[in-house]
Write an enzyme that holds these catalytic residues in place. Structure first.
Site, PDB file in Angstrom:
ATOM      1  N   THR A   1       5.760  -6.289   0.447  1.00  0.00           N
ATOM      2  CA  THR A   1       4.474  -6.966   0.233  1.00  0.00           C
ATOM      3  C   THR A   1       3.784  -6.307  -0.959  1.00  0.00           C
ATOM      4  O   THR A   1       4.102  -5.171  -1.326  1.00  0.00           O
ATOM      5  CB  THR A   1       3.537  -6.840   1.454  1.00  0.00           C
ATOM      6  OG1 THR A   1       3.060  -5.484   1.551  1.00  0.00           O
ATOM      7  CG2 THR A   1       4.234  -7.236   2.743  1.00  0.00           C
ATOM      8  N   CYS A   2       2.826  -7.032  -1.532  1.00  0.00           N
ATOM      9  CA  CYS A   2       1.985  -6.436  -2.573  1.00  0.00           C
ATOM     10  C   CYS A   2       0.643  -6.056  -1.953  1.00  0.00           C
ATOM     11  O   CYS A   2      -0.415  -6.206  -2.556  1.00  0.00           O
ATOM     12  CB  CYS A   2       1.799  -7.379  -3.755  1.00  0.00           C
ATOM     13  SG  CYS A   2       1.246  -9.033  -3.313  1.00  0.00           S
ATOM     14  N   SER A   3       0.707  -5.567  -0.718  1.00  0.00           N
ATOM     15  CA  SER A   3      -0.481  -5.149   0.018  1.00  0.00           C
ATOM     16  C   SER A   3      -0.428  -3.647   0.266  1.00  0.00           C
ATOM     17  O   SER A   3       0.656  -3.050   0.321  1.00  0.00           O
ATOM     18  CB  SER A   3      -0.551  -5.887   1.360  1.00  0.00           C
ATOM     19  OG  SER A   3      -1.545  -5.334   2.192  1.00  0.00           O
TER      20      SER A   3
END
Length: 593
Positions: free
Chosen positions: A371-373
Site C-alpha cells: 500500500t502507499c499508506s
C-alpha cells in the site's frame, strides 16, 4: 463564477470536491494536461493545504466557516483557492475582485489570527524528493537514457549529475525540481523512461527478486490499472527469465473492474512495449511477457478456474488511503477527521478480504501485499489478521503462509511496527517507507508472503546486490541532492546535506516574512491615503505589483531600511522636482532683490 485569475482553478477544484476524483484523473486526458500549468499548480497547492484551511475554518465551533458562508457557496472550490492565496499563497493576498473576495477579506484579520494560533510555526515542512526515473529496459539501455538526459540537463545549466538508486535496478536519481518539460521529452513519449517514485517500485522488486530461487509460473496483478507497477513487473519477469530460463514463458493477468482504467492500462502497455515483427513485414508493440488485461473484479475471480492453474505469484496493491503520498497532495487526507477514520476502517476491511482471497488460490506460492499508506490499520493489522485467519483454515503445515523478508530489499533499514499478532521476527520481515523521516521517497508498505513448502531452505549468508554499475552515472545515490527536511540518525548527528537545507529553510522564512511586512506597509499606506484596500499583486491603475526582486532579506538588525525599486525611483523623482522648484523660487526671489 467571475473571470478572475482563479476561475479555471476554482472550477477544477470544485469538480474534485464534488466528484471525489483525483487531480490527475481530471487534469490529464490520455497523458496530456488539459488545463494550464498555472491552473494545475494552483489546485495542487490548494489541495496540499486544504486540511490546514479546514482547521482554520472549523476553529471555535466553525465560527469562521459560518462567517464566510463556506457551506452555502455555489463554488466551494473557488472559495478554497481564494483562502489558500490569502493565507498561504506566494503574496498572501487575493488578486482581482468579486463578491467571494469581499466576503473573505471582510474576515481577513480573524482568518490570519486563527492561522497563526493553530498552525505551528515550527511545523514540519513538506519534503522535496529527488526526481526518480525508471528505465524501460525493453526499449532502451540505461547508458543510452543517461546520455540523452545529460544533453537535456546541460541546456538547463544546472549540472548533469545522474545517480543510480541503491535498491532498485535501472532506477535513475536526478536533482529535484528540475524544470525539464518531462511530458514533451522524446524519451518519455517513446516509452524509454517512466516517471515513477522509488517506493512504488518495491512491489514488483519484492515479488520477482524476493526469493533466491528461480521464478516459474504465471502472475496476477490484482489491481493493475493504470499500469506503472504492471509494466515494471512484466519487465523484471522478462529480465529474470532471459538470464536464468530463456526458454520459459510467463503470463501476467491484469485485473481491473473499470473499463476506463483498463483502457488506460492497455494504452500504457502499448506505449512501453517494444516493436516486434510478426514475420509478415509489419511490426507491432508487444511485451515479451504475455500481459493479459482482464476486465473483472479480482474478488470475483475463481481460484479453481483452469485459466489460473499456472499462476504461482500474485501482486496485490489494493486501494488505500494514500496517507504516505507526500509529493502528490491530491491523494493525501486528514486522518484525524471522523469521516476519514470511518473510511480507513472500510478500506482495511476491503484490503483484508482481498488479501485472504489471494491466499485462497491453491497453487500460488508467493504474494506481495503493498500500500502507499503509513497507517497501521491498513498495513500490519491487515497482514497479521490475514495470516492468522487463513492459516487457521489450513491443516497441512506445508501449505500455510509465512512472512519472509524479501532478499531484494535486504539492505532496506526501516521495518514494520510491532503488532500483538506478529512476532518480532515477522515484523522485521515487513518493509516500511516514511517520506517525512528521511527516506527520500513517498511512504509505502510491503509484506512478502510465501507458502512454507515454497520457502527456500538455504539460508542467505550474504545479501546480494541487484544494482549494477552504469556507464555515465556518477555513482550510487547517497543523499547528494539533500532533502527538504531535517532528519537525525540514532547518534543524533544530522544527515549529510542538512546544513545547506537548513540555510535554505531559513532563507525561505526570511523571504516570507519580508513579503508579509511589505504587504502590511502597503495596506497601511493605502488606508492613510483614503484608498480602497486591494489585494497584493494587482498591477492595475498604478497599483504596485510585488515581484521576487523586491523581497528584502535582512542580514542583521543594523542593515539599512529596504525600499522597493519602483518606490525608490518615485521618491528620487519627487526629490528632484522639489529641488528644481526650490531653485526656481530662489532664482525668482534673487531677481526681485
Amino acid at each position: 463564477m467571475s473571470s478572475s485569475p482563479y476561475h479555471a482553478a476554482g472550477k477544477l477544484m470544485t469538480e474534485i470536491l464534488l466528484s471525489k476524483k483525483s487531480l490527475k484523473t481530471l487534469a490529464f486526458k490520455k497523458s496530456r494536461l488539459v488545463c494550464t500549468k498555472a491552473t494545475y499548480a494552483q489546485v495542487c497547492n490548494t489541495i496540499q493545504y486544504k486540511s490546514k484551511i479546514d482547521k482554520i475554518l472549523n476553529h471555535d465551533s466553525g465560527r469562521l466557516r459560518k462567517s464566510i458562508e463556506m457551506d452555502k457557496a455555489r463554488h466551494p472550490g473557488l472559495m478554497y483557492i481564494l483562502l489558500f492565496e490569502l493565507l498561504f499563497g506566494k503574496y498572501l493576498g487575493i488578486r482581482g475582485g468579486g463578491q467571494l473576495k469581499r466576503k473573505i477579506v471582510k474576515f481577513e484579520k480573524d482568518l490570519r489570527e486563527v492561522r497563526d494560533s493553530i498552525i505551528g510555526k515550527d511545523e514540519m515542512p513538506i519534503p522535496v524528493f529527488p526526481r526518480y526515473i525508471r528505465v524501460n529496459k525493453l526499449k532502451a539501455s540505461s547508458e543510452e537514457v543517461i546520455s540523452e538526459l545529460q544533453k537535456e540537463l546541460m541546456q538547463l545549466d544546472v549540472g548533469s549529475d545522474i545517480y543510480m538508486d541503491a535498491h532498485v535496478p535501472d532506477l535513475l536519481v536526478l536533482r529535484p525540481k528540475l524544470s525539464l518539460p518531462w511530458h514533451d521529452l522524446d524519451l518519455l513519449k517513446s516509452g524509454k523512461i517512466i516517471l515513477q517514485d522509488k517506493s512504488s517500485c518495491f512491489s514488483a522488486l519484492a515479488l520477482v527478486l524476493g526469493n533466491t530461487e528461480s521464478l516459474d509460473g504465471d502472475f496476477i496483478d490484482a489491481c493493475a490499472a493504470p499500469g506503472n507497477k504492471t509494466s515494471h513487473l512484466a519487465a523484471m519477469i522478462y529480465d529474470q527469465l532471459k538470464k536464468k530460463s530463456p526458454k520459459k514463458k510467463a503470463k501476467v493477468f491484469c485485473f481491473d473492474r473499470s473499463i476506463a482504467r483498463l483502457a488506460i492500462l492497455k494504452d500504457r502497455m502499448s506505449q512501453l512495449a517494444p516493436l516486434v515483427s510478426d514475420g509478415k513485414g509489419t511490426s507491432k508493440n508487444k511485451f515479451p511477457v504475455d500481459v493479459c488485461p482482464t476486465l473483472q473484479d479480482f474478488l470475483k475471480a475463481d481460484p479453481q478456474d483452469k485459466t489460473f492453474r499456472q499462476v504461482k505469484s500474485i501482486l496485490l496493491d489494493p486501494s488505500c488511503s494514500g496517507s504516505g503520498i507526500i509529493n502528490q497532495p491530491d491523494r493525501s487526507a486528514d486522518d484525524n477527521s471522523n469521516g476519514e477514520k470511518e473510511r480507513l476502517v472500510s478500506l482495511s476491511n476491503f484490503q483484508l478480504v482481498a488479501l485472504k482471497h489471494a491466499m485462497s488460490f491453491p497453487q500460488v506460492e508467493r504474494i506481495v501485499y503493498s500500500t502507499c499508506s503509513v497507517n497501521e490499520i491498513e498495513n500490519e493489522n491487515v497482514v497479521a489478521t490475514a495470516l492468522k485467519e487463513c492459516n487457521e483454515e489450513v491443516e497441512d503445515e506445508e501449505l500455510k503462509w509465512k512472512l519472509v523478508s524479501p532478499v531484494s530489499l535486504g539492505y532496506w533499514p526501516r521495518r514494520g511496527f510491532s503488532h500483538k499478532n506478529l512476532t518480532d521476527e515477522e515484523s522485521k520481515c515487513l518493509i516500511r517507507v516514511n517520506g517525512v523521516d528521511g527516506d527520500c521517497t513517498n511512504g509505502f508498505f510491503v509484506g512478502y508472503f510465501e507458502r512454507r513448502e515454497a520457502t527456500s531452505n538455504a539460508e542467505v549468508k550474504e545479501i546480494p546486490s541487484f544494482v549494477c554499475a552504469i556507464k555515465g552515472a556518477k555513482g550510487i545515490y547517497d543523499g547528494e541532492f539533500g532533502s527538504a527536511i531535517s532528519v537525525k540518525n540514532e547518534d543524533g548527528d544530522k544527515k549529510k546535506g542538512m546544513h545547506d537545507q537548513k540555510k535554505g529553510q531559513k532563507s525561505n522564512q526570511i523571504i516570507a516574512k519580508g513579503k508579509k511586512n511589505i504587504q502590511e506597509k502597503e495596506q497601511k499606506s493605502n488606508q492613510q491615503k483614503g484608498k480602497k484596500e486591494v489585494g497584493v499583486g494587482k498591477g492595475k491603475k498604478g497599483e504596485r505589483k510585488i515581484v521576487e526582486d523586491e523581497i528584502p532579506i535582512q542580514k542583521s538588525e543594523n542593515s539599512p531600511k529596504f525600499i522597493p525599486k519602483k518606490k525608490q525611483k518615485k521618491m528620487d523623482w519627487k526629490k528632484r522636482m522639489k529641488e528644481q522648484k526650490l531653485a526656481r523660487v530662489m532664482k525668482k526671489n534673487a531677481g526681485k532683490a
